[in-house]
Structure formats: C-alpha cells, structure tokens
Write a protein that holds these residues in place. Structure first.
Motif, PDB file in Angstrom:
ATOM      1  N   VAL A 126      51.997  40.878  51.586  1.00  0.00           N
ATOM      2  CA  VAL A 126      52.190  39.542  51.031  1.00  0.00           C
ATOM      3  C   VAL A 126      53.593  39.047  51.329  1.00  0.00           C
ATOM      4  CG1 VAL A 126      52.402  38.255  48.874  1.00  0.00           C
ATOM      5  CG2 VAL A 126      50.449  39.753  49.240  1.00  0.00           C
ATOM      6  N   VAL A 127      54.584  39.902  51.134  1.00  0.00           N
ATOM      7  CA  VAL A 127      55.963  39.500  51.404  1.00  0.00           C
ATOM      8  C   VAL A 127      56.121  39.160  52.884  1.00  0.00           C
ATOM      9  CG1 VAL A 127      58.356  40.306  51.462  1.00  0.00           C
ATOM     10  CG2 VAL A 127      56.937  40.755  49.456  1.00  0.00           C
ATOM     11  N   ALA A 128      55.530  39.954  53.755  1.00  0.00           N
ATOM     12  CA  ALA A 128      55.623  39.677  55.198  1.00  0.00           C
ATOM     13  C   ALA A 128      54.947  38.365  55.549  1.00  0.00           C
ATOM     14  CB  ALA A 128      54.993  40.821  55.993  1.00  0.00           C
ATOM     15  N   LEU A 129      53.765  38.108  54.984  1.00  0.00           N
ATOM     16  CA  LEU A 129      53.040  36.878  55.297  1.00  0.00           C
ATOM     17  C   LEU A 129      53.654  35.652  54.648  1.00  0.00           C
ATOM     18  CD1 LEU A 129      49.318  38.028  55.037  1.00  0.00           C
ATOM     19  CD2 LEU A 129      50.528  37.314  57.090  1.00  0.00           C
ATOM     20  N   SER A 130      54.356  35.829  53.534  1.00  0.00           N
ATOM     21  CA  SER A 130      54.878  34.669  52.815  1.00  0.00           C
ATOM     22  C   SER A 130      56.157  34.130  53.426  1.00  0.00           C
ATOM     23  CB  SER A 130      55.099  35.007  51.337  1.00  0.00           C
ATOM     24  OG  SER A 130      56.111  35.970  51.189  1.00  0.00           O
ATOM     25  N   THR A 135      46.262  39.650  48.060  1.00  0.00           N
ATOM     26  CA  THR A 135      45.183  40.614  47.923  1.00  0.00           C
ATOM     27  C   THR A 135      44.794  41.114  49.301  1.00  0.00           C
ATOM     28  OG1 THR A 135      42.981  41.031  47.015  1.00  0.00           O
ATOM     29  CG2 THR A 135      43.339  38.868  47.974  1.00  0.00           C
ATOM     30  N   GLN A 136      44.288  42.326  49.357  1.00  0.00           N
ATOM     31  CA  GLN A 136      43.808  42.853  50.632  1.00  0.00           C
ATOM     32  C   GLN A 136      42.336  43.182  50.559  1.00  0.00           C
ATOM     33  OE1 GLN A 136      46.325  46.268  51.226  1.00  0.00           O
ATOM     34  NE2 GLN A 136      44.721  47.630  50.552  1.00  0.00           N
ATOM     35  N   SER A 137      41.673  42.841  49.473  1.00  0.00           N
ATOM     36  CA  SER A 137      40.254  43.171  49.321  1.00  0.00           C
ATOM     37  C   SER A 137      39.358  41.980  49.612  1.00  0.00           C
ATOM     38  CB  SER A 137      39.998  43.679  47.903  1.00  0.00           C
ATOM     39  OG  SER A 137      40.332  42.667  46.971  1.00  0.00           O
ATOM     40  N   SER A 170      40.993  39.988  43.085  1.00  0.00           N
ATOM     41  CA  SER A 170      42.098  40.413  42.236  1.00  0.00           C
ATOM     42  C   SER A 170      43.378  40.255  43.029  1.00  0.00           C
ATOM     43  CB  SER A 170      41.918  41.866  41.805  1.00  0.00           C
ATOM     44  OG  SER A 170      40.780  41.985  40.994  1.00  0.00           O
ATOM     45  N   PHE A 171      44.341  39.553  42.456  1.00  0.00           N
ATOM     46  CA  PHE A 171      45.606  39.273  43.118  1.00  0.00           C
ATOM     47  C   PHE A 171      46.743  39.995  42.420  1.00  0.00           C
ATOM     48  CE2 PHE A 171      43.015  35.676  44.320  1.00  0.00           C
ATOM     49  CZ  PHE A 171      43.404  35.405  45.614  1.00  0.00           C
ATOM     50  N   GLU A 172      47.758  40.362  43.196  1.00  0.00           N
ATOM     51  CA  GLU A 172      49.008  40.910  42.680  1.00  0.00           C
ATOM     52  C   GLU A 172      50.117  39.939  43.036  1.00  0.00           C
ATOM     53  OE1 GLU A 172      49.885  44.835  44.112  1.00  0.00           O
ATOM     54  OE2 GLU A 172      47.813  45.490  43.809  1.00  0.00           O
ATOM     55  N   HIS A 217      52.027  40.093  36.437  1.00  0.00           N
ATOM     56  CA  HIS A 217      51.885  40.908  37.641  1.00  0.00           C
ATOM     57  C   HIS A 217      50.559  40.753  38.367  1.00  0.00           C
ATOM     58  CE1 HIS A 217      55.569  42.825  36.422  1.00  0.00           C
ATOM     59  NE2 HIS A 217      55.038  43.040  35.237  1.00  0.00           N
ATOM     60  N   GLY A 218      49.564  40.157  37.748  1.00  0.00           N
ATOM     61  CA  GLY A 218      48.270  40.075  38.402  1.00  0.00           C
ATOM     62  C   GLY A 218      47.360  39.040  37.779  1.00  0.00           C
ATOM     63  N   MET A 219      46.255  38.768  38.468  1.00  0.00           N
ATOM     64  CA  MET A 219      45.235  37.851  37.975  1.00  0.00           C
ATOM     65  C   MET A 219      43.959  38.068  38.772  1.00  0.00           C
ATOM     66  SD  MET A 219      46.181  34.128  39.537  1.00  0.00           S
ATOM     67  CE  MET A 219      46.562  33.891  41.272  1.00  0.00           C
ATOM     68  N   THR A 220      42.868  37.582  38.225  1.00  0.00           N
ATOM     69  CA  THR A 220      41.589  37.597  38.922  1.00  0.00           C
ATOM     70  C   THR A 220      41.121  36.157  39.056  1.00  0.00           C
ATOM     71  OG1 THR A 220      41.016  39.758  38.034  1.00  0.00           O
ATOM     72  CG2 THR A 220      39.194  38.400  38.816  1.00  0.00           C
ATOM     73  N   VAL A 221      40.638  35.813  40.245  1.00  0.00           N
ATOM     74  CA  VAL A 221      40.065  34.488  40.467  1.00  0.00           C
ATOM     75  C   VAL A 221      38.580  34.687  40.740  1.00  0.00           C
ATOM     76  CG1 VAL A 221      40.094  32.375  41.846  1.00  0.00           C
ATOM     77  CG2 VAL A 221      42.237  33.615  41.407  1.00  0.00           C
TER      78      VAL A 221
END
Length: 135
Positions: free
Chosen positions: A15-19, A52-54, A130-132, A117-121
C-alpha cells in the motif's frame, strides 16, 4: 498467526509503495503539517489510505489495491481505477465508485468495523474486502 502477521506486513508495504508516499506533491510542494478541514459528512477516522491484497473481481483475481479517502472523495487504484465519493447514509458510511473500465463489482459499499487500523467494506452484490490502514 505468523502467516497473518506476514500477510499484513506485505499488505502495508504494498500500500505504501502504491500510494506514492514521496513527501511532495507533483508540483514539488511539501504537504502541510496538518490538512485543512473541509466540510463533509464522513468521519475523519475514515479518511486516509487503506490497502488490501485479498481483492478479487468478477473477472478473476485482483491482487493488491489501494483505497484513498480524502474528505468525501474516494479513489480505488490497483488492477482497476475507480473514483467516487463517501457519505454517511442512515448512520453507515457508504462508498460509491465508478470504474474507468465500466466494472461494477465495487460500485456501492458499506463500511463496517471501522477502527483506527482496519475496516471492512461490504460491496452490494459482490462480497466484502478487509482493509488495513497504511502508515
């Protein structure tokens, strides 16, 4: 347990790399120390960069993707690019997106379990992600 911790670390690193956390905007200006407040019906805790990676799409695996929320504006990047908005509707945060390629897998999502730290959409007619939070 170790597998989950490793997966989380991979997700946050991706996420940090892509952001594009380079410390400056495209014009070379440094960001302000604190963002200026803007009127919105979305809680400040929802704002930020999430990953997320899932992810999967109806057409197959989706890999890592990033959800950026700034004020009421939302952008989803990764294998697809989508833009939209977030608002509070009937006491729940709702994300509405339109993808550049016309994909509708993640067009309307409701946010549940939001923490620092997280959430679900939960996406209408598709499933949940699920996101971090990226740090």
């Amino acid at each position: 347990m170790i597998k989950q911790v490793g997966k989380g670390a991979v997700t946050v690193a991706a996420v940090v790399a892509l952001s594009g956390c380079g410390g400056t905007d495209p014009d070379g200006a440094k960001p302000s120390a604190s963002p200026s407040p803007s009127p919105t019906s979305v809680d400040a805790m929802l704002g930020g960069t999430w990953g997320t990676q899932s992810a999967t799409w109806s057409s197959g695996p989706g890999g890592v993707f990033v959800l950026r929320i700034e004020g009421a504006k939302v952008e989803l990047t990764g294998d697809r690019h989508c833009r939209g908005n977030a608002a509070r509707e009937d006491g729940v945060h709702v994300i509405r997106l339109t993808c550049d390629d016309g994909n509708t897998d993640r067009s309307v999502g409701r946010v549940y379990g939001l923490t620092a730290h997280g959430m679900t959409v939960e996406w209408e007619g598709f499933g949940a992600d699920s996101f971090e939070r990226a740090t």
